[in-house]
Write an enzyme that holds these catalytic residues in place. Sequence first.
Site, PDB file in Angstrom:
ATOM      1  N   SER A 145       0.839  -1.199   0.000  1.00  0.00           N
ATOM      2  CA  SER A 145       0.000   0.000   0.000  1.00  0.00           C
ATOM      3  C   SER A 145       0.871   1.245   0.000  1.00  0.00           C
ATOM      4  O   SER A 145       2.011   1.213   0.487  1.00  0.00           O
ATOM      5  CB  SER A 145      -0.896   0.014   1.235  1.00  0.00           C
ATOM      6  N   TYR A 158      -0.819   0.142  10.569  1.00  0.00           N
ATOM      7  CA  TYR A 158      -1.051  -0.477   9.253  1.00  0.00           C
ATOM      8  C   TYR A 158       0.093  -0.109   8.310  1.00  0.00           C
ATOM      9  O   TYR A 158       0.658  -0.965   7.619  1.00  0.00           O
ATOM     10  CB  TYR A 158      -2.392   0.033   8.711  1.00  0.00           C
TER      11      TYR A 158
HETATM   12  N1  NAP Z   1      -9.018  -0.419  -0.570  1.00  0.00           N
HETATM   13  C1  NAP Z   1      -7.990   0.405  -0.559  1.00  0.00           C
HETATM   14  O1  NAP Z   1      -8.168   1.627  -0.663  1.00  0.00           O
HETATM   15  C2  NAP Z   1      -6.588  -0.127  -0.443  1.00  0.00           C
HETATM   16  C3  NAP Z   1      -5.541   0.768  -0.559  1.00  0.00           C
HETATM   17  C4  NAP Z   1      -4.243   0.294  -0.470  1.00  0.00           C
HETATM   18  C5  NAP Z   1      -4.012  -1.049  -0.277  1.00  0.00           C
HETATM   19  N2  NAP Z   1      -5.054  -1.923  -0.146  1.00  0.00           N
HETATM   20  C6  NAP Z   1      -4.753  -3.343   0.052  1.00  0.00           C
HETATM   21  O2  NAP Z   1      -5.404  -4.108  -0.934  1.00  0.00           O
HETATM   22  C7  NAP Z   1      -5.689  -5.392  -0.413  1.00  0.00           C
HETATM   23  C8  NAP Z   1      -7.145  -5.722  -0.636  1.00  0.00           C
HETATM   24  O3  NAP Z   1      -7.929  -4.801   0.061  1.00  0.00           O
HETATM   25  P1  NAP Z   1      -9.488  -4.585  -0.074  1.00  0.00           P
HETATM   26  O4  NAP Z   1      -9.666  -3.124  -0.166  1.00  0.00           O
HETATM   27  O5  NAP Z   1     -10.023  -5.437  -1.126  1.00  0.00           O
HETATM   28  O6  NAP Z   1     -10.006  -4.943   1.364  1.00  0.00           O
HETATM   29  P2  NAP Z   1     -10.548  -6.300   2.033  1.00  0.00           P
HETATM   30  O7  NAP Z   1     -11.782  -6.717   1.374  1.00  0.00           O
HETATM   31  O8  NAP Z   1     -10.587  -6.044   3.492  1.00  0.00           O
HETATM   32  O9  NAP Z   1      -9.405  -7.342   1.672  1.00  0.00           O
HETATM   33  C9  NAP Z   1      -8.589  -7.946   2.590  1.00  0.00           C
HETATM   34  C10 NAP Z   1      -8.651  -9.426   2.357  1.00  0.00           C
HETATM   35  O10 NAP Z   1      -7.710 -10.056   3.226  1.00  0.00           O
HETATM   36  C11 NAP Z   1      -8.349 -11.189   3.763  1.00  0.00           C
HETATM   37  N3  NAP Z   1      -7.816 -11.589   5.059  1.00  0.00           N
HETATM   38  C12 NAP Z   1      -7.740 -10.851   6.179  1.00  0.00           C
HETATM   39  N4  NAP Z   1      -7.245 -11.607   7.166  1.00  0.00           N
HETATM   40  C13 NAP Z   1      -7.023 -12.841   6.657  1.00  0.00           C
HETATM   41  C14 NAP Z   1      -6.536 -14.060   7.192  1.00  0.00           C
HETATM   42  N5  NAP Z   1      -6.175 -14.157   8.456  1.00  0.00           N
HETATM   43  N6  NAP Z   1      -6.438 -15.133   6.376  1.00  0.00           N
HETATM   44  C15 NAP Z   1      -6.825 -15.065   5.090  1.00  0.00           C
HETATM   45  N7  NAP Z   1      -7.302 -13.937   4.533  1.00  0.00           N
HETATM   46  C16 NAP Z   1      -7.401 -12.843   5.317  1.00  0.00           C
HETATM   47  C17 NAP Z   1      -9.770 -10.786   3.944  1.00  0.00           C
HETATM   48  O11 NAP Z   1     -10.552 -11.966   4.040  1.00  0.00           O
HETATM   49  P3  NAP Z   1     -12.014 -11.990   4.754  1.00  0.00           P
HETATM   50  O12 NAP Z   1     -12.973 -11.617   3.682  1.00  0.00           O
HETATM   51  O13 NAP Z   1     -12.165 -13.402   5.205  1.00  0.00           O
HETATM   52  O14 NAP Z   1     -11.969 -11.002   5.868  1.00  0.00           O
HETATM   53  C18 NAP Z   1     -10.020  -9.993   2.680  1.00  0.00           C
HETATM   54  O15 NAP Z   1     -10.428 -10.826   1.634  1.00  0.00           O
HETATM   55  C19 NAP Z   1      -5.289  -5.359   1.048  1.00  0.00           C
HETATM   56  O16 NAP Z   1      -3.994  -5.906   1.171  1.00  0.00           O
HETATM   57  C20 NAP Z   1      -5.259  -3.888   1.346  1.00  0.00           C
HETATM   58  O17 NAP Z   1      -4.388  -3.587   2.424  1.00  0.00           O
HETATM   59  C21 NAP Z   1      -6.343  -1.481  -0.232  1.00  0.00           C
END
Ligand code: NAP
Lengths: 432, 243
Positions: free
Chosen positions: B135, B148
Amino acid sequence: MNLMSWGMYPRIESNVFKFDGEESLKHVINEHSELIPYGNGRSYGDSALSRNIVDLRPKNHFIDFDEDNGLLHVQAGVMLAEILEAFVLRGWFLKVTPGTKLITVGGAIASDIHGKNHHVAGCFCECVEDFKIMLADGTIASCSKKTAPELWKATCGGMGLTGVILAARIYLKKINSHYINQTTIKTRNLKETFAAFEEYRDKPYSVAWIDCLARGDDIGKCLLMVGDFRDDGQLDYRLKPQKTIPFNFPSFALNNWSVRAFNKLYYGRVKERVTRQKVDIDTFFYPLDAIGHWNRIYGKPGFTQYQFILPKETSYKGLEEILGAIADSGKGSFLAVLKLYGEANGNWLSFPMEGYSLALDFKIEKGLFELLDSLDKIVIKHLGRIYLTKDVRVSRETFEKGYPEIETFRKYRKDQNMDTKFQSLQSKRVGI
Amino acid sequence: MSYVLIVGAKSDIAKAIAREYAGHGYDLYLAARNSKELEEFAQDITVRTRRVVKIKELDILDYDSHQVFYDKLEEKPLGVISVVGYLGDQKKAQSDFDEVQKIIATNSTGIISLFNIIANDFEQRRSGFMVGISSVAGDRGRKNNYIYGSAKASLTAYLSGLRNRLYAAQVHVLTVNPGFVATKMTEGMDLPAKMTAQPETVAKDIYQAQQNGTNVLYTKWIWRWVMLIIRNIPEFQFKKMSI
Ligand SMILES: NC(=O)c1ccc[n+]([C@@H]2O[C@H](COP(=O)([O-])OP(=O)(O)OC[C@H]3O[C@@H](n4cnc5c(N)ncnc54)[C@H](OP(=O)(O)O)[C@@H]3O)[C@@H](O)[C@H]2O)c1
Ligand SMILES: Cc1cc2nc3c(=O)[nH]c(=O)nc-3n(C[C@H](O)[C@H](O)[C@H](O)COP(=O)(O)OP(=O)(O)OC[C@H]3O[C@@H](n4cnc5c(N)ncnc54)[C@H](O)[C@@H]3O)c2cc1C
């Protein structure tokens, strides 16, 4: 959240509800009224706008496909573009498609949309086997034309006012090429235009672009484009890079002069009376999708589309009168699309009937609604009606006169307690 | 057949990535916890693309299970993409160390545990690609999300070192730094529209970058320049700012 549809008018504040499973949607329906489903917001006016909207776009799963008979089962938020991306390569196409592929299957059913082939294939719902819908009390009904004829007739073309369509099974049609043989016919006046439509009636796809600033003897001159799929075995579907209009044009950009120049260029480009072209699916069916957000050329005030249809017997006279009135008004319409339709299908609020329909885009400006009110009078005089999915301003009176089954629809909504649950700005305005 | 392994497959970004890769002809392993919820989605991809999609159960915090998880895959993947992440609650983490551990472990240690195992295999086979979603928050610590941010910084540094190590084995490592993305994680936040990407766009960018052998991807691209500026603000000034 601030919401609008394709015409960018009106813009309103709404609560947007997304849902995960059926239980959570049921909860939304139980807890709220003034609800309306929202697909991809490609309706022009206020059909999908209300105080509370249910966002269907995230419901975009493909559920099943039967290669033997082309029956595709999808959730209601799937867009037609997604279907094409998955299936053209495999030799399948939509039986009915509108002039944009950026609409959802739910939106296609709710507006009972039609395409360039209405005179041979009818409306979208003709290719729907059945659908699943959540009703006003939160129960889910499965609906086909046979099993629930009333719910069917109310929902197909019912503008989201009977409930939330969740999924549907639709038939695709086999194609053996992603190319279309197109013939372009240039006509000099309305008489020739009508004659050309009849002459090419056996072609499955046809549509005409009218120069609606033409006057006097030239009224109704057009480019009629007809076509059918080739049979050369070439199947491909690659997305072309899209150009996009990045911001709203200043609203003076689209004045009478620029429209005149556009129509001249467009019409003048074609020299001979009849020409032939080989074009691909996107060029033939979706020319406007090549430019993202083209609605922004109308500037911040937004625009609307005025689409009406007249029965065959009155079409000629009515169109002559309306085109004359538009030319006199001096209000340019960038796009004016004329099309011949086949028979009506019996759905209570479906737009098509046997005859001709004209669709015109106008930017929202002073005097426009007065002009459209006067056009309404001509439409009603000639026993025509207005297309709800394009509309943002029609009066209750004009609307009612065009739709003979309106009372049946109203009564059904009332009996099923839908009238207090599902409402859009449009449904309130026209009293349905 | 040629599988790509997507870890954290239930996230919106992962789903868009899955559709993108399947659209380009790859078969998929979708790994997640409570992975049963992915069944409808897996079917969606199969209907759209006729690719094989297999669902695998994986908890990134259950380090001990990672080796078995990997060994059990019927066919070793061509590449792995980790989307796992946890934004957590910064305020809570300032006084609750369990929250800190969860943030660090989910964004960093857990992924490192799994990637170590896969890296060893890829290195030996001298092929494969590894993509980690980090990120922009890892580029500089800010008061609003520095726990984070520090976990993501750790992941970024890890991926950089891994890229350096695996270069000799022709295994490519891609670091992805998304800016704002419209997903479940950010739902309800008031994000600036022009700076916010849709998951589908992020997925397309990742696919292109991975195929082209890009090392570090910012998506939307503008974030590369935004972060360049933010990284270069002198500390004496940065510490007084609220961004
Ligand atoms: N959205 C943004 O603006 C943004 C910006 C920068 C970076 N990111 C990064 O992009 C990635 C995806 O984010 P997102 O926005 O799509 O959010 P998200 O839906 O919260 O994605 C996070 C994923 O990680 C999984 N996860 C969490 N803990 C876990 C565990 N113990 N074992 C297996 N899986 C686990 C979650 O699974 P569950 O569904 O089971 O909880 C979820 O599918 C993340 O790494 C996030 O940090 C996002
Ligand atoms: C460039 C362009 C060209 C077009 N060409 C044509 C054409 O050739 N022929 C034609 O017929 N139309 C045409 N249209 C209009 C368009 O096809 C319809 O307005 C269509 O309904 C839009 O679908 P949507 O998914 O965007 O729905 P929205 O605009 O979001 O909603 C439209 C209506 O459908 C209802 N609805 C949406 N989803 C559901 C659901 N899941 N359950 C119940 N109700 C739902 C809404 O409540 C609303 O009443 C065109 C539009 C554009 C912008």
